[in-house]
Design an enzyme around this catalytic site. Sequence first.
Site, PDB file in Angstrom:
ATOM      1  N   HIS A  99      32.881  50.720  47.417  1.00 43.70           N
ATOM      2  CA  HIS A  99      33.632  50.995  46.335  1.00 43.70           C
ATOM      3  C   HIS A  99      33.424  52.046  45.527  1.00 43.70           C
ATOM      4  O   HIS A  99      32.060  52.296  45.395  1.00 43.70           O
ATOM      5  CB  HIS A  99      33.696  49.733  45.176  1.00 43.70           C
ATOM      6  CG  HIS A  99      34.296  48.686  45.766  1.00 43.70           C
ATOM      7  ND1 HIS A  99      33.674  47.707  46.407  1.00 43.70           N
ATOM      8  CD2 HIS A  99      35.679  48.176  45.841  1.00 43.70           C
ATOM      9  CE1 HIS A  99      34.237  46.688  46.763  1.00 43.70           C
ATOM     10  NE2 HIS A  99      35.742  47.055  46.480  1.00 43.70           N
ATOM     11  N   ASP A 102      30.355  51.194  43.466  1.00 41.82           N
ATOM     12  CA  ASP A 102      29.158  50.580  44.206  1.00 41.82           C
ATOM     13  C   ASP A 102      27.995  51.714  44.329  1.00 41.82           C
ATOM     14  O   ASP A 102      26.708  51.216  44.529  1.00 41.82           O
ATOM     15  CB  ASP A 102      29.278  50.214  45.480  1.00 41.82           C
ATOM     16  CG  ASP A 102      30.215  49.027  45.457  1.00 41.82           C
ATOM     17  OD1 ASP A 102      30.406  48.415  44.493  1.00 41.82           O
ATOM     18  OD2 ASP A 102      31.013  49.083  46.651  1.00 41.82           O
ATOM     19  N   HIS A 269      40.094  35.518  53.250  1.00 44.90           N
ATOM     20  CA  HIS A 269      41.546  35.780  52.525  1.00 44.90           C
ATOM     21  C   HIS A 269      42.532  35.213  53.421  1.00 44.90           C
ATOM     22  O   HIS A 269      43.612  34.546  52.869  1.00 44.90           O
ATOM     23  CB  HIS A 269      42.023  37.157  52.553  1.00 44.90           C
ATOM     24  CG  HIS A 269      40.837  37.906  51.452  1.00 44.90           C
ATOM     25  ND1 HIS A 269      41.009  39.403  51.539  1.00 44.90           N
ATOM     26  CD2 HIS A 269      39.936  37.575  50.940  1.00 44.90           C
ATOM     27  CE1 HIS A 269      40.083  39.735  50.542  1.00 44.90           C
ATOM     28  NE2 HIS A 269      39.444  38.696  50.214  1.00 44.90           N
ATOM     29  N   ASP A 294      37.363  42.409  57.672  1.00 47.22           N
ATOM     30  CA  ASP A 294      36.300  41.950  56.594  1.00 47.22           C
ATOM     31  C   ASP A 294      35.877  40.615  57.153  1.00 47.22           C
ATOM     32  O   ASP A 294      36.440  39.486  57.074  1.00 47.22           O
ATOM     33  CB  ASP A 294      36.544  41.826  55.268  1.00 47.22           C
ATOM     34  CG  ASP A 294      36.647  43.341  54.363  1.00 47.22           C
ATOM     35  OD1 ASP A 294      36.139  44.270  55.119  1.00 47.22           O
ATOM     36  OD2 ASP A 294      36.764  43.161  53.186  1.00 47.22           O
TER      37      ASP A 294
HETATM   38  C1  XLS Z   1      37.804  40.985  47.689  1.00 52.84           C
HETATM   39  C2  XLS Z   1      38.060  42.067  48.561  1.00 52.84           C
HETATM   40  C3  XLS Z   1      37.219  43.112  48.201  1.00 52.84           C
HETATM   41  C4  XLS Z   1      37.617  44.482  49.157  1.00 52.84           C
HETATM   42  C5  XLS Z   1      37.504  45.646  48.694  1.00 52.84           C
HETATM   43  O1  XLS Z   1      38.193  39.702  47.604  1.00 52.84           O
HETATM   44  O2  XLS Z   1      37.475  41.207  49.699  1.00 52.84           O
HETATM   45  O3  XLS Z   1      35.736  43.193  48.433  1.00 52.84           O
HETATM   46  O4  XLS Z   1      37.296  43.985  50.337  1.00 52.84           O
HETATM   47  O5  XLS Z   1      38.005  46.075  47.645  1.00 52.84           O
HETATM   48 NI    NI Z   2      37.150  42.219  51.396  1.00 49.60          NI
HETATM   49 NI    NI Z   3      37.492  38.878  49.675  1.00 50.80          NI
END
Ligand code: XLS
Ligand code: NI
Ligand code: NI
Length: 437
Positions: A99, A102, A269, A294
């Site tokens: 980000h 970061d 998620h 992710d």
């Molecule tokens: C949060 C998200 C975040 C995204 C990037 O839950 O996973 O980390 O991957 O903003």
């Molecule tokens: Ni994420």
């Molecule tokens: Ni996340």
Amino acid sequence: MKKFDEIKKVPFEGPNSKEPFAFKYYNPDEVIHGKKMREHLKFALSYWHTINYCGTDMFGGDTEEKTFGETDPLKMYKKKADFAFDLMEKLSIDYYCFHDVDIAPQGKTFKETLDYFNQMVDYLSEKQKATGKKLLWDTANNFGDKKFMAGAATSPNADVFAFSAAKVKACIDADVKLGGTGYVFWGGREGYDTLINTNMGLELDNLARLLKISRDYGRKIGYKGDFYIEPKPKEPTKHQYDFDAATCANFLRKYDLIKDFKLNIEANHATLAGHTFQHELRVARVNGIFGSIDANQGDMLLGWDTDQFPTNIYDATLAMYEVIKQGGFTNGGLNFDAKTRRQSNTLEDILLAYIAGMDTFALALRTAFKIIEDGRIDDFVEKRYDSYNHGIGKKIVDDQVTMEELSSYALNLKDIEVESGRQEYLESIFNNILFEK
Ligand code: XLS
Ligand code: NI
Ligand code: NI
């Protein structure tokens, strides 16, 4: 156990090794099915969890120390970058993600913040040149600061919309400069807490507007990578607009963004949305919007995004099965959006956590290929739909049939026998391949 500084490079030692700081399944340069493992998996380090997160939770402060002995902000962020690249080197990770907030310190004004950011982008660019490491994707943190409390693109305040766009612009500029292949929109605050104070229609239109402006700007300045939406159903908002893969697909189609946008699917998620990781990947795949991953895992007994390093080999194998069926990653990769536990608070733990996650996906890659080569599961699925290869089924899938024809065909049918789905049998094949020696 060895200390962090004693480990120069984590070697591959194979499944029988008992060395904690060695890979058991990830052998980066081993060629499997025509590609090196590192190219199949395209592992990425997440800057926010790995370089900045210090173990804090809702009930307590830091348990880790990541200032790297520096108090001067810019110097500290340079040390953080050095640490990130050192870690990637030790772990044979080729990509990283960040980000905007970061990688650089915050200034007193937005102008000063951007100035720090650009200086750090130059620094990262130098590090990339020196090491060959690459940027997988970047993103603007448009959720942390107080001004984003009611959303970024979906804020009721138009100044916040403009500010959000400015941050996205800086990240797309950085992406181009660093040769990145992805830009992620994760809408942490793009949602609502109560509909009583919310104009949902306008908020969704505005979200699409920011995406369009970003895409047009990116293409104008020569950004060739993918744009991603990262679905998540809730947290921090009660209801996020990018709820899950199917919701995102509908959104992208409605606003005619589907050609430039793909999805970045996060395991934790998926489960928060009441889906499996594999489900979300499959939805993305069948809609032609599979992009990046992710990688992490949640705790099924907890209702939030715990971002644990992935060690569930069953889920990871089903995920890699989807990736292989998709033809592998193109611009995307496998970013560890995962953090060590609050109690795993040493630098060694970071290495151990990555080793665990990388080995999980490396074994998953190997096993997913075995499942495909074995063929029993795929063959079963193919045969299951065989009725669509001939007769009335063929006409249906060729779109050559009318309602009247189907009706008269059905009237002539005697007994219809649907064959067994054989779920338990298939699950046992899966286990058999997973655990065979
Ligand atoms: C949060 C998200 C975040 C995204 C990037 O839950 O996973 O980390 O991957 O903003
Ligand atoms: Ni994420
Ligand atoms: Ni996340």
